[in-house]
Design a protein around this motif. Sequence first.
Motif, PDB file in Angstrom:
ATOM      1  N   GLY A  79       0.827  -1.205   0.000  1.00  0.00           N
ATOM      2  CA  GLY A  79       0.000   0.000   0.000  1.00  0.00           C
ATOM      3  C   GLY A  79       0.859   1.252   0.000  1.00  0.00           C
ATOM      4  O   GLY A  79       0.583   2.208  -0.728  1.00  0.00           O
ATOM      5  N   ALA A  80       1.907   1.245   0.813  1.00  0.00           N
ATOM      6  CA  ALA A  80       2.829   2.391   0.843  1.00  0.00           C
ATOM      7  C   ALA A  80       3.546   2.539  -0.493  1.00  0.00           C
ATOM      8  O   ALA A  80       3.770   3.670  -0.958  1.00  0.00           O
ATOM      9  N   ARG A  81       3.885   1.420  -1.116  1.00  0.00           N
ATOM     10  CA  ARG A  81       4.503   1.486  -2.441  1.00  0.00           C
ATOM     11  C   ARG A  81       3.542   2.113  -3.450  1.00  0.00           C
ATOM     12  O   ARG A  81       3.940   2.968  -4.253  1.00  0.00           O
ATOM     13  N   GLU A  89       6.893   9.373  -6.671  1.00  0.00           N
ATOM     14  CA  GLU A  89       8.192   9.156  -6.012  1.00  0.00           C
ATOM     15  C   GLU A  89       9.220   8.673  -7.032  1.00  0.00           C
ATOM     16  O   GLU A  89       8.962   7.754  -7.798  1.00  0.00           O
ATOM     17  N   ARG A  90      10.383   9.298  -7.019  1.00  0.00           N
ATOM     18  CA  ARG A  90      11.468   8.937  -7.940  1.00  0.00           C
ATOM     19  C   ARG A  90      12.534   8.073  -7.269  1.00  0.00           C
ATOM     20  O   ARG A  90      13.323   7.428  -7.942  1.00  0.00           O
ATOM     21  N   GLN A  91      12.586   8.097  -5.948  1.00  0.00           N
ATOM     22  CA  GLN A  91      13.583   7.289  -5.231  1.00  0.00           C
ATOM     23  C   GLN A  91      13.178   5.820  -5.273  1.00  0.00           C
ATOM     24  O   GLN A  91      12.001   5.484  -5.153  1.00  0.00           O
ATOM     25  N   PRO A  92      14.146   4.915  -5.415  1.00  0.00           N
ATOM     26  CA  PRO A  92      13.818   3.484  -5.346  1.00  0.00           C
ATOM     27  C   PRO A  92      13.273   3.132  -3.955  1.00  0.00           C
ATOM     28  O   PRO A  92      13.784   3.606  -2.944  1.00  0.00           O
ATOM     29  N   LEU A  93      12.232   2.331  -3.942  1.00  0.00           N
ATOM     30  CA  LEU A  93      11.620   1.891  -2.689  1.00  0.00           C
ATOM     31  C   LEU A  93      12.237   0.551  -2.287  1.00  0.00           C
ATOM     32  O   LEU A  93      12.473  -0.312  -3.138  1.00  0.00           O
ATOM     33  N   ASP A 136      -4.794   8.781 -14.101  1.00  0.00           N
ATOM     34  CA  ASP A 136      -3.408   8.781 -14.577  1.00  0.00           C
ATOM     35  C   ASP A 136      -2.448   8.158 -13.563  1.00  0.00           C
ATOM     36  O   ASP A 136      -1.380   7.660 -13.937  1.00  0.00           O
ATOM     37  N   ALA A 137      -2.811   8.132 -12.290  1.00  0.00           N
ATOM     38  CA  ALA A 137      -1.934   7.534 -11.274  1.00  0.00           C
ATOM     39  C   ALA A 137      -1.796   6.023 -11.455  1.00  0.00           C
ATOM     40  O   ALA A 137      -0.743   5.457 -11.161  1.00  0.00           O
ATOM     41  N   TRP A 138      -2.841   5.376 -11.945  1.00  0.00           N
ATOM     42  CA  TRP A 138      -2.833   3.918 -12.069  1.00  0.00           C
ATOM     43  C   TRP A 138      -1.721   3.407 -12.988  1.00  0.00           C
ATOM     44  O   TRP A 138      -1.195   2.316 -12.788  1.00  0.00           O
TER      45      TRP A 138
END
Length: 178
Positions: A79-81, A89-93, A136-138
Amino acid sequence: MDGGVRGRPAAAEFDPYYGRYIDRVFAPDILAALRNQRAEIASFISELDPTIADHRYAPGKWTIRQVLNHVCDTERIFGARALSVARGERQPLPGFDENAYADMSAADRRALAALGRELDQLRGATIEMFEAFEEDAWGRIGNANGSPVSVRAIAWILAGHADHHLNVLRDRYLEVDE
């Protein structure tokens, strides 16, 4: 991809490892699948006999409580991802070590009913979050655990992951000898 912005994700939207979860979901509407699964999970957990909560189907395997806690942990992390990727978010999770999480969870001191309530609330929040995402987020793709992943793929992975663990519980933990 088919079925619009919430349809089944294309192979480029997730690490091939997660295909085994996505392939478990047959519903054309992932939000409906997540809602239906929420009810299925609640019913399944409510019917579990608390006296078997510490059962392991083999030495070294998780207990029933640890499996349910793992599904909770995964719901939170994925969910956080999804939120991170949806927000650009551009940083690797980071990934997570599910066995280390299970070892540190103290799940075996929790009641099945408490785990059931937690998972129900988490799934409810997950559904609300996905419902609130703009179209567009999907399709946004971020990087999690060293691989590309879209918001859409995460929704499908969550449904398939929970289905996988429910079936493991049914088939390996609750099998009845006749």
